[in-house]
Design a protein around this motif. Structure first.
Motif: not given
Length: 423
Positions: A47, A98-99, A101, A103, A124, A126-127, A132, A139
């Motif tokens: 990241d 990672f996208d 944002r 995620r 997908r 969340t961090k 998500d 998700g």
């Protein structure tokens, strides 16, 4: 989809004995349980804070591990650094990214070896490693009769997912919007397919899509992986789709080439990576007959020179399983020269980089208590450091460890990446 947090078992972890630049982690099936064999992966991405996140499968669950910059499990991630998600039975993971944002996107398949019952899976998270809920169904996005290989994320947030369709048998490229919906403006209701051998293909034998590159015009260049059955040589190649998902017949031979249709001197090639070349064109990497190989293509999809074949040892169990390209355009290929995890870097497309590790080759030391190790994925961070994910198998058992090795730009182990003592 339920999430359960798993801790590390105290069994023979001995991380303090890992060599400099390497961290190994036993993955448990449940909190406090013993170690287990890994079903797929691990795959790795780094990241924007230089923290690696690794995805693998352990027993019936997907395991996500996040580490700090210095090699400890990150306890701000799911409590102890490992998140486990019970998603689908027989899940196999193949890529992570990672996208924009931050995620986490994971691609794979359930029942990947079961032909018609296979299902492509895109998750997908969340961090913090939780599903998500704004993506797909809680998700998760699924595509029936297919399996997933890789994901590329566009700056807009759209996802381009590659893999293989089993009904019909074909290489598959799908485009999803930011909410996980198939993009109706791409291919046939969001999915494009390519079958090299047409009606001759079936659910178990045929064309698959590997890594993808999206060019400046939004066209999707895809690595082809063609399997012709037991005892038959596999093939590798490239193809290109337009931004609307149509096969681009101006590329290669009516949209693509394979090593067999061209008569290239690479038979039985297993391709495991695709990257854009710095001055145009593409490079495919992989393994063939106990060698690492690179095949170059020009910007029009035509082979550019003979394949580059590299023998690290005289062993047959040798070859690349993943690749990445650094900011200088140098190709890094990772895999195994049995029984050791191996990394190669090419100074140019003509040969190994003599300034990297030992004449272009890094072979990891064996981890204490293991019988073999191999690399399964690679990432290069903003500082040019090379992160290699792999698996080490313990002696006398089926227990595996996730192995993360960090190399400096010169190919030497990064001594700052090392766990001292237990988590």
């Amino acid at each position: 989809m339920a999430v359960a947090v798993a801790g590390l078992s105290p069994v023979a972890a001995a991380w303090a004995k890992d060599p400099a630049g390497t961290v190994s982690t036993p993955v448990t099936t449940a909190h406090g349980a013993g170690t287990t064999s890994l079903g797929s992966g691990p795959v790795i991405a780094v990241d924007h804070r230089q923290r690696p996140v690794v995805a693998t499968t352990s027993g019936p669950r997907l395991a996500l591990l996040r580490y700090t910059k210095k090699g400890r499990l990150d306890k701000t991630f799911s409590g102890d650094g490992i998140a486990r998600l019970k998603v689908k039975k027989n899940l196999a993971v193949s890529d992570i990214a990672f996208d924009y944002r931050g995620r986490i996107v994971v691609v794979g398949a359930s029942n990947a070896s079961s032909g018609e019952r296979a299902r492509l899976i895109v998750l997908r998270l969340t961090k913090k490693g939780k599903p998500d809920k704004g993506f797909g169904r809680r998700g998760v996005v699924t595509v029936d009769h297919a399996s997933g290989t890789a994901v590329t994320i566009e700056p807009s947030g759209r996802l381009v997912v590659s893999g293989r369709s089993t009904m019909p048998s074909a290489a598959l490229v799908a485009r999803l919007d930011g909410a996980g919906r198939l993009d109706p403006g791409f291919g046939d209701h969001g999915v494009a397919r390519l079958s090299v051998y047409g009606a001759q293909e079936g659910p178990y034998v045929g064309t698959g899509a590997g890594e993808t590159v999206i060019d400046a015009a939004g066209r999707v260049v895809v690595e082809l992986r063609v399997f012709r059955g037991i005892g038959q040589p596999s093939e590798t190649g490239v193809a290109r789709f337009t931004s609307g998902g149509a096969l681009d017949t101006s590329f290669g031979d009516v949209g693509g080439y394979t090593s067999d249709t061209l008569g290239l001197p690479v038979t039985g090639a297993l391709s495991r990576g695709l990257a854009a070349r710095p001055h145009g064109g593409y490079t495919v990497s992989g393994a063939t007959h106990g060698q690492f190989f690179l095949q170059r293509y020009d910007a029009d999809g035509l082979p550019d020179g003979a394949p580059l074949l590299t023998d690290v040892t005289s062993g047959f169990l040798e070859g690349g399983d993943a690749m990445a390209v650094d900011a200088a355009g140098r190709v890094v290929s990772v895999g195994q020269s049995y029984p050791r995890l191996t990394v190669l870097r090419y100074a140019s497309e003509d040969g190994l980089d003599a300034g990297f590790a030992s004449n272009g080759v890094y072979r990891a030391k064996k981890l204490k208590g293991t019988r073999s190790a191999g690399a399964t994925d690679v990432a290069i961070d903003a500082r040019g450091r090379i992160w290699v994910a792999g698996v080490a198998t313990a002696k006398g058992s089926r227990s595996d460890r996730v192995v993360i090795t960090r190399l400096k730009q010169n190919g030497r182990p990064d001594r700052k990446w090392r766990t001292r003592g237990r988590h």
